[in-house]
Design a protein around this motif. Structure first.
Motif, short mmCIF file in Angstrom:
data_model
loop_
_atom_site.label_atom_id
_atom_site.label_comp_id
_atom_site.label_asym_id
_atom_site.label_seq_id
_atom_site.Cartn_x
_atom_site.Cartn_y
_atom_site.Cartn_z
N LYS A 49 12.47 70.87 68.03
CA LYS A 49 12.66 71.30 66.66
C LYS A 49 12.19 70.25 65.66
N VAL A 50 12.54 68.99 65.93
CA VAL A 50 12.16 67.95 64.96
C VAL A 50 10.65 67.70 65.00
N MET A 51 10.02 67.83 66.18
CA MET A 51 8.56 67.70 66.24
C MET A 51 7.86 68.85 65.51
N GLU A 52 8.34 70.06 65.74
CA GLU A 52 7.75 71.22 65.05
C GLU A 52 7.91 71.09 63.54
N TYR A 53 9.08 70.62 63.12
CA TYR A 53 9.35 70.44 61.69
C TYR A 53 8.41 69.40 61.09
N ALA A 54 8.26 68.26 61.79
CA ALA A 54 7.39 67.19 61.29
C ALA A 54 5.94 67.66 61.21
N PHE A 55 5.48 68.41 62.21
CA PHE A 55 4.10 68.89 62.22
C PHE A 55 3.84 69.85 61.05
N LYS A 56 4.86 70.62 60.69
CA LYS A 56 4.72 71.60 59.62
C LYS A 56 4.87 70.98 58.24
N HIS A 57 5.77 69.99 58.09
CA HIS A 57 6.16 69.52 56.75
C HIS A 57 5.69 68.11 56.41
N SER A 58 5.32 67.30 57.39
CA SER A 58 4.98 65.90 57.13
C SER A 58 3.47 65.69 57.15
N ASP A 59 2.89 65.34 56.02
CA ASP A 59 1.46 65.01 55.99
C ASP A 59 1.17 63.80 56.88
N PHE A 60 2.10 62.88 56.95
CA PHE A 60 1.93 61.68 57.77
C PHE A 60 1.71 62.07 59.24
N TYR A 61 2.59 62.92 59.77
CA TYR A 61 2.48 63.30 61.18
C TYR A 61 1.34 64.27 61.44
N LYS A 62 1.03 65.14 60.49
CA LYS A 62 -0.13 66.02 60.68
C LYS A 62 -1.40 65.20 60.83
N ARG A 63 -1.58 64.17 59.99
CA ARG A 63 -2.76 63.32 60.09
C ARG A 63 -2.75 62.51 61.38
N LYS A 64 -1.60 61.88 61.64
CA LYS A 64 -1.48 61.00 62.80
C LYS A 64 -1.77 61.75 64.09
N TRP A 65 -1.16 62.90 64.26
CA TRP A 65 -1.29 63.64 65.52
C TRP A 65 -2.67 64.32 65.62
N SER A 66 -3.21 64.74 64.49
CA SER A 66 -4.53 65.39 64.53
C SER A 66 -5.62 64.43 65.00
N LYS A 67 -5.46 63.15 64.66
CA LYS A 67 -6.45 62.15 65.06
C LYS A 67 -6.58 62.02 66.57
N VAL A 68 -5.49 62.30 67.29
CA VAL A 68 -5.51 62.16 68.75
C VAL A 68 -5.39 63.53 69.43
N ASP A 69 -5.57 64.59 68.64
CA ASP A 69 -5.56 65.95 69.16
C ASP A 69 -4.24 66.26 69.87
N PHE A 70 -3.14 65.86 69.23
CA PHE A 70 -1.83 66.14 69.80
C PHE A 70 -1.15 67.24 69.00
N HIS A 71 -0.44 68.12 69.72
CA HIS A 71 0.36 69.18 69.10
C HIS A 71 1.71 69.21 69.80
N PRO A 72 2.81 69.44 69.05
CA PRO A 72 4.13 69.49 69.69
C PRO A 72 4.23 70.48 70.85
N ASP A 73 3.42 71.55 70.81
CA ASP A 73 3.45 72.52 71.90
C ASP A 73 2.95 71.94 73.22
N ASP A 74 2.30 70.77 73.15
CA ASP A 74 1.82 70.12 74.38
C ASP A 74 2.96 69.65 75.26
N ILE A 75 4.14 69.46 74.67
CA ILE A 75 5.28 68.91 75.40
C ILE A 75 6.15 70.05 75.90
N LYS A 76 6.19 70.21 77.22
CA LYS A 76 6.89 71.34 77.82
C LYS A 76 8.26 70.97 78.39
N SER A 77 8.55 69.67 78.51
CA SER A 77 9.83 69.25 79.09
C SER A 77 10.17 67.87 78.59
#
Length: 464
Positions: A49-77
């Motif tokens: 929930k907190v990863m999904e929230y950060a990806f949706k609402h935080s410009d900091f995390y959207k930029r940071k994670w996009s640079k390394v092609d990471f998405h919260p859905d990548d984490i399954k467990s």
């Protein structure tokens, strides 16, 4: 609150009036004594929930994670969570420079910001923390719940002896105690003559709980004795601490408990990952519990950033699980610790740090290949009869090797020759190297009304 209820809403909404029966050992028994599988399920739900929230609402995390092609859905467990990129203080400070004054990680409108805190910025750009009202209430709630675990109750009076300033430790202690229903006395610290006044107030008011730093508690005791007051007369039954490793150092813990005739509780993580009390001892004092459903804590290898097995040393990495105003995902602490999953007598399922936080990577001094931390020295020095409370470690490099001189104060009850011999012997046994020992008259070293400075580094690396 039932675990099933927490699995149905994020961020959680807690009953602000709820307080357990005073004889109840747990605040939320079904969570604190859950099976490992049940706790992992709750933790992973909150992490997602907190990863999904950060990806949706935080410009900091959207930029940071996009640079390394990471998405919260990548984490399954939960086992895959260490694949999430680490967040560092340097990144946060750079973001604050580029997006002044509050950075791009504030996920609520400015009109909804309830509290602004920060660091002093002594080593660079000050770090600003923005808290929404809901976050601030959840922090108070979780601090109260954790305080309950080491025996605080609504009948207590809490004496807060640390600066009520940028330092968030004081405010966390205050709002947690108030949420628990205890009476609070935010006395503060740091002003000239304030410790003498504290002695008078403590004699008069008789608080049952003390909060501050370990070094200040010992300084307070020293000042009380100078004024002819036995610190036991204050009537504390609990002293809890943050800001320094001392309360987790066995000899310092023992000295505090014997000086005040009360239990000494170690606590604390980092201001950035408040609620910082998510690492706190229970009444059994077997090392700090990691309250994983509050702030998920990993202990990871310095290089690989992967989890280290229980029993091994690593760096704590923190993810607050209920913050919406300024989330932090896998925040690198730079501290050093060792963790265990051995059971605690309290019955809580959380892993523990049996030695607390005992060092920092950037404060570590390497002497002839051996890593030395001030907390290791503290544990030795505070066990030796004839020495005062204060000490410093001075690091120099005159040639090609680091040299360390330990300065400590003598009470004058033993010969300097005997003291130096014992200090050298016990330090060699504990640390593995020989130090220079400099004994000084009592009262020589600077006293503190906040955090003690134990390491003075005089090395000039520009010339080495």
């Amino acid at each position: 609150m039932q675990k099933t209820a927490l699995l149905q809403q994020w961020p959680p909404k807690y009953d602000t009036q709820y307080i357990p029966d005073v004889n109840e050992k747990f605040w939320y028994k079904d969570i604190e004594t859950a099976s490992k599988e049940e706790l992992d399920e709750l933790v992973f739900y909150k992490l997602k929930k907190v990863m999904e929230y950060a990806f949706k609402h935080s410009d900091f995390y959207k930029r940071k994670w996009s640079k390394v092609d990471f998405h919260p859905d990548d984490i399954k467990s939960l086992k895959e969570f260490d694949q999430v990129p680490i967040t560092t203080k340097a990144e946060v400070r750079q973001d604050l420079l580029e997006n002044q004054p509050f950075g791009s990680n504030v996920c609520i409108p400015f009109s909804e910001v309830h509290r602004i805190q920060g660091t002093s910025g002594t080593t660079g750009k000050p770090t600003v923390f923005s808290f929404g009202k809901d976050d601030w209430e959840r922090i108070a709630h979780q601090h109260a719940r954790i305080m309950w675990s080491f025996g605080m109750r609504p009948s207590d009076l809490v004496f807060i002896a640390s600066p009520l300033s940028l330092y968030i430790g004081s405010w966390g202690a205050l709002i947690g105690a108030e949420r628990l229903g205890a009476k609070t006395f935010p006395f503060g610290a740091g002003q000239a003559g304030q410790t003498e006044k504290a002695v008078s107030w403590l004699k008069e008011v008789k608080p049952t709980v003390f909060y501050g730093t370990p070094s200040y508690a010992l300084y307070l005791a020293e000042k009380a004795k100078e004024l002819g007051v036995d610190p036991k007369e204050f009537g504390f039954r609990i002293l809890f601490f943050s800001g320094e490793p001392g309360a987790g150092v066995p000899s310092t813990k023992k000295k505090i408990e014997e000086t005040f005739d009360a239990i000494c509780i170690d606590s604390g993580t980092m201001a950035e990952v408040t609620p910082w009390m998510s690492n706190t001892e229970c009444e059994h004092r077997k090392g700090v519990h990691l309250w994983q459903d509050v702030v998920y804590t990993e202990v990871v290898d310095q290089q690989s950033k992967k989890l280290v097995p229980y029993g091994e040393e690593g760096v704590p990495v923190y993810t607050p699980l209920e913050r919406t105003s300024q989330p932090l995902i896998r925040y690198w602490s730079g501290d050093l610790t060792t963790w265990t999953d051995e059971p605690c007598p309290c019955g809580r399922v959380y892993p523990r740090l049996p030695k607390g936080i005992y060092g920092r990577i950037d404060d570590m001094v390497t002497v002839r290949g051996v890593n030395v931390y001030a907390s290791l020295l503290e544990n030795v020095i505070r066990k030796i009869d004839g020495l005062g409370e204060e000490f410093v470690m001075i690091v120099t490099r005159d040639n090609i090797m680091d040299e360390v001189t330990i300065q400590c104060e003598t009470l004058g009850t033993r010969s300097n020759q005997d003291l130096k011999k014992q200090i050298s012997k016990e330090l060699k046994r504990e640390v593995g190297v020989t130090f220079n020992i400099d004994l000084l008259p009592i009262g020589t070293l600077e006293r503190t009304q906040f955090k003690a400075k134990r390491v003075i580094d005089k090395r000039n690396f520009k010339e080495s």
